[in-house]
Design a protein around this motif. Structure first.
Motif, PDB file in Angstrom:
ATOM      1  N   GLY A 320       0.813  -1.213   0.000  1.00 43.37           N
ATOM      2  CA  GLY A 320       0.000   0.000   0.000  1.00 43.37           C
ATOM      3  C   GLY A 320       0.843   1.257   0.000  1.00 43.37           C
ATOM      4  N   ILE A 321       1.948   1.252   0.757  1.00 40.79           N
ATOM      5  CA  ILE A 321       2.837   2.416   0.759  1.00 40.79           C
ATOM      6  C   ILE A 321       3.461   2.613  -0.615  1.00 40.79           C
ATOM      7  CG2 ILE A 321       4.980   3.309   1.731  1.00 40.79           C
ATOM      8  CD1 ILE A 321       4.187   1.936   4.378  1.00 40.79           C
ATOM      9  N   ALA A 322       3.881   1.486  -1.248  1.00 39.20           N
ATOM     10  CA  ALA A 322       4.455   1.599  -2.590  1.00 39.20           C
ATOM     11  C   ALA A 322       3.419   2.114  -3.583  1.00 39.20           C
ATOM     12  CB  ALA A 322       5.003   0.244  -3.036  1.00 39.20           C
ATOM     13  N   LEU A 323       2.176   1.616  -3.468  1.00 41.52           N
ATOM     14  CA  LEU A 323       1.109   2.083  -4.360  1.00 41.52           C
ATOM     15  C   LEU A 323       0.848   3.570  -4.149  1.00 41.52           C
ATOM     16  CD1 LEU A 323      -1.132   1.562  -6.401  1.00 41.52           C
ATOM     17  CD2 LEU A 323      -2.616   0.871  -4.508  1.00 41.52           C
ATOM     18  N   LYS A 324       0.846   4.004  -2.853  1.00 45.52           N
ATOM     19  CA  LYS A 324       0.651   5.415  -2.564  1.00 45.52           C
ATOM     20  C   LYS A 324       1.732   6.272  -3.203  1.00 45.52           C
ATOM     21  CE  LYS A 324       2.406   7.040   0.917  1.00 45.52           C
ATOM     22  NZ  LYS A 324       3.645   7.771   1.295  1.00 45.52           N
ATOM     23  N   ARG A 325       2.979   5.805  -3.108  1.00 47.11           N
ATOM     24  CA  ARG A 325       4.074   6.563  -3.715  1.00 47.11           C
ATOM     25  C   ARG A 325       3.926   6.633  -5.233  1.00 47.11           C
ATOM     26  NH1 ARG A 325       8.976   3.741  -0.253  1.00 47.11           N
ATOM     27  NH2 ARG A 325       8.607   4.857   1.735  1.00 47.11           N
ATOM     28  N   ARG A 326       3.522   5.517  -5.846  1.00 43.29           N
ATOM     29  CA  ARG A 326       3.378   5.511  -7.315  1.00 43.29           C
ATOM     30  C   ARG A 326       2.247   6.430  -7.755  1.00 43.29           C
ATOM     31  NH1 ARG A 326       3.238   0.541  -7.766  1.00 43.29           N
ATOM     32  NH2 ARG A 326       1.050   0.063  -8.197  1.00 43.29           N
ATOM     33  N   ILE A 327       1.143   6.422  -6.996  1.00 36.96           N
ATOM     34  CA  ILE A 327       0.030   7.320  -7.348  1.00 36.96           C
ATOM     35  C   ILE A 327       0.453   8.767  -7.205  1.00 36.96           C
ATOM     36  CG2 ILE A 327      -2.265   8.067  -6.625  1.00 36.96           C
ATOM     37  CD1 ILE A 327      -2.847   5.171  -5.865  1.00 36.96           C
ATOM     38  N   ILE A 328       1.179   9.083  -6.157  1.00 38.13           N
ATOM     39  CA  ILE A 328       1.632  10.462  -5.966  1.00 38.13           C
ATOM     40  C   ILE A 328       2.557  10.882  -7.093  1.00 38.13           C
ATOM     41  CG2 ILE A 328       3.057  11.921  -4.470  1.00 38.13           C
ATOM     42  CD1 ILE A 328       1.904  10.404  -2.086  1.00 38.13           C
ATOM     43  N   GLU A 329       3.452   9.959  -7.510  1.00 36.00           N
ATOM     44  CA  GLU A 329       4.377  10.293  -8.587  1.00 36.00           C
ATOM     45  C   GLU A 329       3.634  10.503  -9.899  1.00 36.00           C
ATOM     46  OE1 GLU A 329       7.633  10.933  -8.717  1.00 36.00           O
ATOM     47  OE2 GLU A 329       7.618  10.947  -6.533  1.00 36.00           O
ATOM     48  N   ASP A 330       2.574   9.694 -10.141  1.00 35.80           N
ATOM     49  CA  ASP A 330       1.805   9.858 -11.380  1.00 35.80           C
ATOM     50  C   ASP A 330       1.044  11.185 -11.385  1.00 35.80           C
ATOM     51  OD1 ASP A 330       2.689   7.488 -12.372  1.00 35.80           O
ATOM     52  OD2 ASP A 330       0.953   6.321 -11.680  1.00 35.80           O
ATOM     53  N   MET A 331       0.515  11.580 -10.236  1.00 44.47           N
ATOM     54  CA  MET A 331      -0.265  12.817 -10.183  1.00 44.47           C
ATOM     55  C   MET A 331       0.622  14.054 -10.200  1.00 44.47           C
ATOM     56  SD  MET A 331      -3.488  12.084  -7.657  1.00 44.47           S
ATOM     57  CE  MET A 331      -2.445  11.824  -6.234  1.00 44.47           C
ATOM     58  N   ARG A 332       1.713  14.025  -9.490  1.00 41.94           N
ATOM     59  CA  ARG A 332       2.600  15.198  -9.428  1.00 41.94           C
ATOM     60  C   ARG A 332       4.021  14.715  -9.178  1.00 41.94           C
ATOM     61  NH1 ARG A 332       2.794  20.085 -11.644  1.00 41.94           N
ATOM     62  NH2 ARG A 332       3.921  21.598 -10.361  1.00 41.94           N
ATOM     63  N   PRO A 333       4.758  14.404 -10.275  1.00 42.73           N
ATOM     64  CA  PRO A 333       6.097  13.852 -10.101  1.00 42.73           C
ATOM     65  C   PRO A 333       6.989  14.820  -9.321  1.00 42.73           C
ATOM     66  CG  PRO A 333       5.360  13.629 -12.369  1.00 42.73           C
ATOM     67  CD  PRO A 333       4.383  14.524 -11.675  1.00 42.73           C
ATOM     68  N   THR A 334       7.550  14.317  -8.279  1.00 38.73           N
ATOM     69  CA  THR A 334       8.457  15.163  -7.489  1.00 38.73           C
ATOM     70  C   THR A 334       9.746  15.452  -8.239  1.00 38.73           C
ATOM     71  OG1 THR A 334       9.323  13.144  -6.433  1.00 38.73           O
ATOM     72  CG2 THR A 334       7.522  14.299  -5.317  1.00 38.73           C
ATOM     73  N   VAL A 335      10.130  14.526  -9.105  1.00 38.90           N
ATOM     74  CA  VAL A 335      11.353  14.754  -9.886  1.00 38.90           C
ATOM     75  C   VAL A 335      11.180  15.962 -10.789  1.00 38.90           C
ATOM     76  CG1 VAL A 335      12.942  13.742 -11.553  1.00 38.90           C
ATOM     77  CG2 VAL A 335      11.922  12.308  -9.768  1.00 38.90           C
ATOM     78  N   LEU A 336       9.987  16.092 -11.408  1.00 42.58           N
ATOM     79  CA  LEU A 336       9.741  17.236 -12.292  1.00 42.58           C
ATOM     80  C   LEU A 336       9.756  18.539 -11.494  1.00 42.58           C
ATOM     81  CD1 LEU A 336       8.927  18.305 -15.092  1.00 42.58           C
ATOM     82  CD2 LEU A 336       6.538  17.932 -14.445  1.00 42.58           C
ATOM     83  N   ALA A 337       9.151  18.521 -10.326  1.00 42.11           N
ATOM     84  CA  ALA A 337       9.092  19.751  -9.533  1.00 42.11           C
ATOM     85  C   ALA A 337      10.450  20.134  -8.954  1.00 42.11           C
ATOM     86  CB  ALA A 337       8.068  19.583  -8.406  1.00 42.11           C
ATOM     87  N   ASN A 338      11.286  19.136  -8.625  1.00 46.46           N
ATOM     88  CA  ASN A 338      12.548  19.422  -7.931  1.00 46.46           C
ATOM     89  C   ASN A 338      13.748  19.529  -8.857  1.00 46.46           C
ATOM     90  OD1 ASN A 338      11.181  19.361  -5.458  1.00 46.46           O
ATOM     91  ND2 ASN A 338      11.462  17.142  -5.256  1.00 46.46           N
ATOM     92  N   PHE A 339      13.752  18.750  -9.965  1.00 46.58           N
ATOM     93  CA  PHE A 339      14.963  18.675 -10.787  1.00 46.58           C
ATOM     94  C   PHE A 339      14.767  19.156 -12.220  1.00 46.58           C
ATOM     95  CE2 PHE A 339      15.352  15.416  -7.501  1.00 46.58           C
ATOM     96  CZ  PHE A 339      16.563  15.765  -6.926  1.00 46.58           C
ATOM     97  N   GLY A 340      13.530  19.274 -12.706  1.00 44.09           N
ATOM     98  CA  GLY A 340      13.303  19.787 -14.049  1.00 44.09           C
ATOM     99  C   GLY A 340      12.867  18.718 -15.033  1.00 44.09           C
ATOM    100  N   LEU A 341      12.565  19.162 -16.268  1.00 48.74           N
ATOM    101  CA  LEU A 341      11.967  18.282 -17.276  1.00 48.74           C
ATOM    102  C   LEU A 341      12.933  17.215 -17.756  1.00 48.74           C
ATOM    103  CD1 LEU A 341       9.595  17.619 -19.163  1.00 48.74           C
ATOM    104  CD2 LEU A 341      10.509  19.299 -20.769  1.00 48.74           C
ATOM    105  N   VAL A 342      14.188  17.555 -18.000  1.00 44.51           N
ATOM    106  CA  VAL A 342      15.145  16.588 -18.549  1.00 44.51           C
ATOM    107  C   VAL A 342      15.305  15.413 -17.596  1.00 44.51           C
ATOM    108  CG1 VAL A 342      17.513  16.246 -19.319  1.00 44.51           C
ATOM    109  CG2 VAL A 342      16.310  18.370 -19.892  1.00 44.51           C
ATOM    110  N   THR A 343      15.559  15.696 -16.331  1.00 43.21           N
ATOM    111  CA  THR A 343      15.715  14.626 -15.348  1.00 43.21           C
ATOM    112  C   THR A 343      14.432  13.823 -15.199  1.00 43.21           C
ATOM    113  OG1 THR A 343      17.313  16.003 -14.173  1.00 43.21           O
ATOM    114  CG2 THR A 343      16.391  14.131 -12.989  1.00 43.21           C
ATOM    115  N   ALA A 344      13.276  14.502 -15.221  1.00 38.95           N
ATOM    116  CA  ALA A 344      11.996  13.789 -15.084  1.00 38.95           C
ATOM    117  C   ALA A 344      11.760  12.850 -16.263  1.00 38.95           C
ATOM    118  CB  ALA A 344      10.857  14.796 -14.967  1.00 38.95           C
ATOM    119  N   LEU A 345      12.087  13.308 -17.481  1.00 35.92           N
ATOM    120  CA  LEU A 345      11.918  12.436 -18.654  1.00 35.92           C
ATOM    121  C   LEU A 345      12.857  11.240 -18.587  1.00 35.92           C
ATOM    122  CD1 LEU A 345      11.492  14.971 -21.607  1.00 35.92           C
ATOM    123  CD2 LEU A 345       9.728  13.567 -20.539  1.00 35.92           C
ATOM    124  N   ARG A 346      14.088  11.460 -18.179  1.00 34.90           N
ATOM    125  CA  ARG A 346      15.047  10.354 -18.073  1.00 34.90           C
ATOM    126  C   ARG A 346      14.575   9.343 -17.018  1.00 34.90           C
ATOM    127  NH1 ARG A 346      19.178  13.154 -17.731  1.00 34.90           N
ATOM    128  NH2 ARG A 346      19.992  12.895 -19.851  1.00 34.90           N
TER     129      ARG A 346
END
Length: 505
Positions: A320-346
């Motif tokens: 359930g914790i892993a599912l929660k993390r995956r749902i959060i990443e799908d809705m608002r990727p933290t990588v995109l917010a913190n590191f930018g588009l290039v890192t998020a795409l990679r």
């Protein structure tokens, strides 16, 4: 007085009937032409069938005539074979006699089938008598060969020897010639009938052509009247069309702005929901995991069965914790917010490749691109939906992702080597993933192109303009103004509860 009223009513009825016939003249002419054309086609089809039947009968009669001539020739050759054997006593001549006799019998059977089917009783009777005489002639010839041979001959192929009988060769030849002449006349009569039917077909076709010409004249005359009437109506329609075009353009601009506003609201809702899931649900799951782990440690020594159940509960909580993390990443990727588009795409590509076993071909800049937040979100969502479609439908083994920025535009290219999108799928209105990507790109004033690859696979290209900070702020203000001016939908239960619609790619 009554007579005058009756005459007036009759004159009015006649006038109305005349006007009706004048207005419906083209319809009446077309109906009559259709009826006559159908009748002519029936006549032509009947004539065609008769021509084919008569032509076939002529061919059969000619074939029978040729067979009769060949039969007369074979009888002469049969007599020659018999004479040569009597002179030379050569067994080869006897075998030639029997082979020719067998061929004559086959020809007689073929002609017998034809005469039973096509000839009259007199001709059939004549041919039956001739066939019997020819059989007797072959039998008597075989007997003569057997008597003249120095040793017994095998004459089974001849049909056996028969007692000698007096067969009048002139009678056989004359009867065959008479039958051949009859078949020639039958063939000629069939050909003459076929030519007559062809002339009838020609006359009918000419009549139908003339009728169609008259029909076309009437239709063109009626079309001319209608064109004049439509020309007047078209002038009114042009003015109305221009007004409608202006209205449609205005509504399209408002819908595009509203779509972008809804997407922005959806992204904000996703961000807020992701934060609540992380803060609230994450805390609940973590506390539950700690309590279950404590209980498992306490009961591990005293009650192993309950401890085992609690161990399974810990595994479920981890899932359930892993599912929660995956749902959060799908809705608002933290990588995109913190590191930018290039890192998020990679990161997105690496995770998708690991799940699906893909080979990646990445062409991403070494440094992060300076893009506004909304442009980054739009490109990331397009990439996310494209990889999801490739995983669901493409059955691909390799995926290519390229990102570049030049001349005030940023370009995203995603391609796979899967089965490829079908042309019918490109125009489907219920394909929400494609509609969402197109709408998201169109709302930013960009270009979206999806097509089947040259060899196989699917090729997606997105080009978005990169606005300056001032231009982006001005565009957002313009969108807000259009949204405020747009008609408000009536509130429903969902809006009353404060739930905004969430976009589903």
């Amino acid at each position: 007085m009554e007579t005058a009223v009756s005459d007036g009513a009759q004159a009015g009825l006649t006038t109305r009937l005349t006007d009706w016939m004048h207005q419906r003249s083209w319809a009446i002419a077309m109906t009559v032409a259709i009826v006559i054309t159908c009748g002519g086609l029936v006549i032509l089809e009947s004539a065609r069938q008769r021509i084919a039947s008569e032509y076939e009968a002529a061919l059969e009669a000619r074939n029978a005539s040729v067979q009769l001539s060949d039969l007369a020739g074979q009888l002469a050759l049969l007599q020659a074979d018999e004479s040569r054997f009597l002179l030379t006593r050569d067994d080869a001549q006897a075998r030639s006699y029997c082979a020719r006799a067998a061929g004559i019998r086959r020809g007689i059977r073929s002609l017998d089938t034809y005469f039973k089917r096509a000839a009259d009783s007199a001709e059939l009777s004549s041919f039956t008598q001739i066939a019997a005489l020819i059989g007797a002639r072959i039998g008597s010839g075989a007997l003569a060969l057997q008597q003249a041979a120095q040793q017994p001959l095998d004459l089974a192929a001849c049909g056996g020897a028969a007692a000698s009988s007096n067969v009048d060769a002139a009678l056989v030849t004359g009867t065959l010639s008479l039958l051949r002449d009859n078949e020639e006349r039958r063939a000629q009569r069939a050909l003459d009938a076929s030519r007559a039917d062809q002339r009838v077909s020609t006359f009918v076709a000419a009549g139908l052509s003339a009728l169609n010409i008259v029909l076309f004249i009437l239709l063109f005359r009626n079309l001319g009247i209608q064109i004049d009437s439509q020309a007047r109506v078209q002038k009114q329609l042009i003015t109305q069309q221009e007004e409608l075009d202006q209205l449609v353009n205005e509504r399209t601009r408002q819908l595009e702005a509203l779509g972008w506003h809804l997407q922005a609201v959806s992204e904000n809702e996703k961000t807020q929901l992701a934060r609540e899931l992380h803060d609230e649900l994450g805390a609940i799951l973590t506390a539950s995991k700690m309590d279950v782990a404590w209980a498992r440690r306490k009961l591990q020594g005293t009650d192993p069965a309950i401890a085992e159940k609690l161990a399974r509960a810990l595994e479920t909580l981890d899932q359930g914790i892993a599912l929660k993390r995956r749902i959060i990443e799908d809705m608002r990727p933290t990588v995109l917010a913190n590191f930018g588009l290039v890192t998020a795409l990679r990161t997105l590509a690496d995770e998708a490749a690991q799940r699906n076993g893909w080979a990646l071909d990445l062409h991403l800049p070494d440094d992060e691109l300076q893009l506004d937040e909304q442009t980054e979100i739009a490109l990331f969502r397009v990439a996310q939906e494209s990889l999801t479609n490739a995983a669901k439908y493409a059955r691909a083994t390799q995926v290519t992702i390229a990102l570049s920025k030049a001349a005030g535009e940023v370009s995203l290219h995603i391609a796979d080597n899967g089965v490829g999108i079908m042309p019918a799928d490109l125009t489907r209105t219920h394909t929400h993933g494609l509609m969402g990507m197109r709408q998201r790109v169109a709302a930013r004033g960009g270009r979206f192109d999806i097509r089947r690859g040259e060899l196989h696979g699917t090729d997606i290209r997105v080009v978005l303009p990169v606005p300056t900070v001032g231009a982006a702020r001005q565009a957002d203000q313009g969108i807000d103004q259009i949204v405020e001016q747009a008609p408000r939908p009536a509130p429903d239960d969902t809006s009353a509860q404060g739930h905004a619609p969430v976009e589903r790619l």
